[in-house]
Design an enzyme around this catalytic site. Structure first.
Site, PDB file in Angstrom:
ATOM      1  N   MET A 288      69.810 -15.688 -20.599  1.00  0.00           N
ATOM      2  CA  MET A 288      69.334 -15.935 -21.957  1.00  0.00           C
ATOM      3  C   MET A 288      69.995 -17.185 -22.513  1.00  0.00           C
ATOM      4  SD  MET A 288      67.494 -15.212 -24.522  1.00  0.00           S
ATOM      5  CE  MET A 288      67.470 -15.941 -26.163  1.00  0.00           C
ATOM      6  N   GLU A 321      68.122 -22.458 -17.861  1.00  0.00           N
ATOM      7  CA  GLU A 321      68.758 -22.142 -19.144  1.00  0.00           C
ATOM      8  C   GLU A 321      69.290 -23.398 -19.826  1.00  0.00           C
ATOM      9  OE1 GLU A 321      68.217 -19.223 -20.287  1.00  0.00           O
ATOM     10  OE2 GLU A 321      67.416 -18.567 -18.357  1.00  0.00           O
TER      11      GLU A 321
END
Length: 474
Positions: A288, A321
Site C-alpha cells: 500500500m 509502490e
C-alpha cells in the site's frame, strides 16, 4: 442514512461545501504494550476547515466504539445525539471552523484501520495502519473522501523503546508528560517508560494515504542523493524475528534505481520528505502506497534461497509502490472511479525499470504471458466491466481491484504509448503532474492534456477501450 457507505452524491456535496485545511491527531498507544493489551486506544482529532455557505450542515466520518467529546467552534455537542451510524452530524457551520472529537477507537486484527499483532516468536507487539478503501476513520475523525485533501500533524504517545513512523520524518521522541489530574491540573513530570513523537505537518494529502507504524520494529536506514543535491532519508522496517532474513541492500538498490528513473522521467523531484518501506505481518494485500511510508506483506522478505522470478516480482512491487508517490499520492483521483489510473501507471512505469535491472529476461514475452491471457479470459465473460466505471458509493469501490485493472489496463496503456509515441506520452504526463500536484484530477483531465500533445483525438479511443466493457471486435 447510508452511514459508513458514503455515496458519490454526498461526496460531491461535501466537496462543494468544504475546504479542509488541517488535521491535528493525537494518539495514545501505551496500552498496546504486552501480549494482552487492551481493546481500544485514545484518539483525539482537531480539524480546521472552511465552509462556503455559513449556516449549512455536513457530517464527519468516524468508526469508534465510543465517542467521549465533540466540540464545534467551542460549542459542545452531545455525542449520543450527534454520533450516529458512523457519522458525526455538524450543524450551523461558520465560515471558519474548528472541530474537536475525542474517541476510544478500536485496535483491529482484520487488516483494517489500526492492526495490532503479537509476534508468537517473542511476544513483541506491532501496530500498522491500512486505510484503503477507506478506513482512516477507524483511527481518527475524517472527511473520508480523496478530494478533500489536507495537511496532517500526528502526535503519538507509545512505549519509549518502540519505533514510530508516519508520513513525515520521525522526530526524536520526547518524555511523555504525566498529563492532567481529574481537576484538569497538569501533574508535571514524565511518564516512566513512555515517549511522545511529534511529527511535522505533511503536505496536502488524502486521508487514505496517511499512515502510522508503531512497535518494536527492526529498522535499517540509508539515504538517496538526488542530482539536484537533495538528500532523501530511506528506511526499511520489519519484525525483529524477521531481521536476519531482511536483504536491505537489494531493496535499497532497486529503490534507488526507481528514484533515479522517476525523477528524470517525470521531470519532478520526489514530492515528500522521506521514504520508508515497512514489511508487516498478517497483511491483507501485497502493498500500500501510504505517502512516504509504504507497507508491504512480509512474504516479500525471503527466508530461504529463491528464484530470480521471485526477486523480479518483488522489485516490480517495490517500484509499483514508488511510482504511486507521483501517480496517486502527489496527484490523486477525485473519486474512486479513477482508482485504476494510479494502479495502471504504477504497473506500467515499474516495468520500465525492471527491464534493465534483470537483463537476461525476455520482458516482452513476460509482459504477454503475465497480462494478456487473464485480461482476455475475464473480458470475454458476462462479469467483465469497463476499466473506468461510475461508482455510486464506497462499497462499490472495493470491487474494483481485480483483473480488469491489473491485467487489461496495462495492455491498454501500452497501446496508448504506441499511439502517441513514448516522447509525447512522457511530455503529457509531465504536464499532468505539474498542473495537478498536491491536488486531484480525473482520467478525462489527463486525456485533455494528452490530446494537446497528440496528432489525434483520444476521446473516441478512450471511450472504446477504457469506458466500455469487453473486447472491441473488427
Amino acid at each position: 442514512m447510508p452511514g459508513t457507505n458514503l455515496t458519490r452524491a454526498e461526496a460531491r456535496t461535501r466537496s462543494d461545501l468544504l475546504r479542509v485545511d488541517e488535521y491535528r491527531v493525537d494518539l495514545d498507544f501505551t496500552n498496546a504494550a504486552g501480549p494482552a493489551g487492551t481493546a481500544t486506544f485514545d484518539s483525539v482529532t482537531e480539524i480546521r476547515f472552511v465552509c462556503a455557505r455559513p449556516g449549512a450542515s455536513t457530517f464527519v466520518d468516524l468508526v469508534a466504539p465510543r465517542v467521549r467529546e465533540i466540540t464545534l467552534n467551542g460549542r459542545a455537542l452531545d455525542p449520543a445525539a450527534a454520533y450516529v451510524d458512523g457519522r458525526v452530524e455538524l450543524t450551523d457551520l461558520a465560515a471558519d471552523n474548528v472541530l474537536r472529537i475525542a474517541a476510544d477507537c478500536a485496535y483491529m486484527n482484520t487488516g483494517e484501520g489500526l492492526h495490532r499483532t503479537v509476534d508468537p516468536a517473542d511476544q513483541r507487539v506491532y501496530l500498522y495502519t491500512h486505510f484503503e478503501v477507506p478506513e482512516a476513520r477507524r483511527l481518527y475523525a475524517t472527511f473520508e473522501q480523496p478530494d478533500l485533501k489536507a495537511s496532517f500533524t500526528f502526535t503519538v504517545t507509545a512505549p519509549a523503546g518502540w519505533l514510530v513512523l508516519s508520513n513525515s520524518p520521525a522526530p526524536e521522541p520526547e518524555a511523555a508528560p504525566t498529563g492532567t489530574d481529574s481537576a484538569g491540573v497538569d501533574g508535571g513530570g514524565a511518564r516512566a517508560g513512555v515517549a511522545t513523537w511529534r511529527f511535522a505537518p505533511t503536505p496536502r494529502i488524502s486521508t487514505y494515504l496517511t499512515a502510522i507504524i508503531a512497535g518494536d520494529y527492526h529498522y535499517v536506514t540509508d539515504t538517496y542523493a538526488a542530482a539536484d543535491g537533495r538528500v532523501v532519508p530511506f528506511g526499511i522496517a520489519c519484525r525483529q524475528s524477521m531481521a536476519e532474513h531482511l536483504d536491505a541492500d537489494e531493496i535499497f538498490d532497486i529503490t534507488t534505481q526507481g528514484f533515479d528513473y522517476y525523477i528524470e522521467r517525470f521531470d519532478q523531484p520526489y514530492p515528500f520528505a522521506k521514504y520508508d518501506q515497512v514489511f508487516v505481518p498478517e497483511y491483507n494485500i501485497g502493498a500500500m502506497e501510504n505517502v512516504g511510508c509504504v507497507t508491504f506483506a512480509e512474504a516479500f522478505i525471503f527466508r530461504s534461497r529463491t528464484t530470480q522470478a521471485a526477486h523480479q516480482s518483488r522489485a516490480e512491487v517495490i517500484l509499483h509502490e514508488l511510482a504511486h508517490m507521483w501517480f496517486g499520492d502527489l496527484v490523486t483521483m477525485r473519486w474512486f472511479n479513477d482508482v485504476w489510473m494510479k494502479e495502471v501507471f504504477a504497473n506500467f512505469m515499474a516495468a520500465k525499470i525492471v527491464n534493465p535491472a534483470f537483463p537476461n529476461v525476455n520482458h516482452d514475452l513476460r509482459f504477454l504471458v503475465s497480462y494478456y491471457p487473464t485480461a482476455y479470459a475475464v473480458d470475454r465473460t458476462g462479469g467483465t466491466h469497463p476499466i473506468r466505471q461510475e461508482l455510486g458509493n464506497l462499497n462499490d469501490a472495493g470491487t474494483l481491484y481485480g483483473n480488469i485493472i491489473y491485467d487489461k489496463a496495462p495492455i491498454v496503456m501500452r497501446q496508448l504509448e504506441r499511439l502517441l509515441g513514448p516522447e509525447k506520452l512522457q511530455a503529457g504526463l509531465r504536464v499532468y503532474l505539474k498542473e495537478y500536484q498536491f491536488g486531484n484530477a480525473t482520467w478525462l483531465d489527463l486525456i485533455k492534456i494528452l490530446n494537446e500533445h497528440a496528432s489525434l483525438d483520444l476521446t473516441s479511443w478512450s471511450h472504446a477501450w477504457v469506458e466500455e466493457a469487453g473486447r472491441p471486435s473488427i
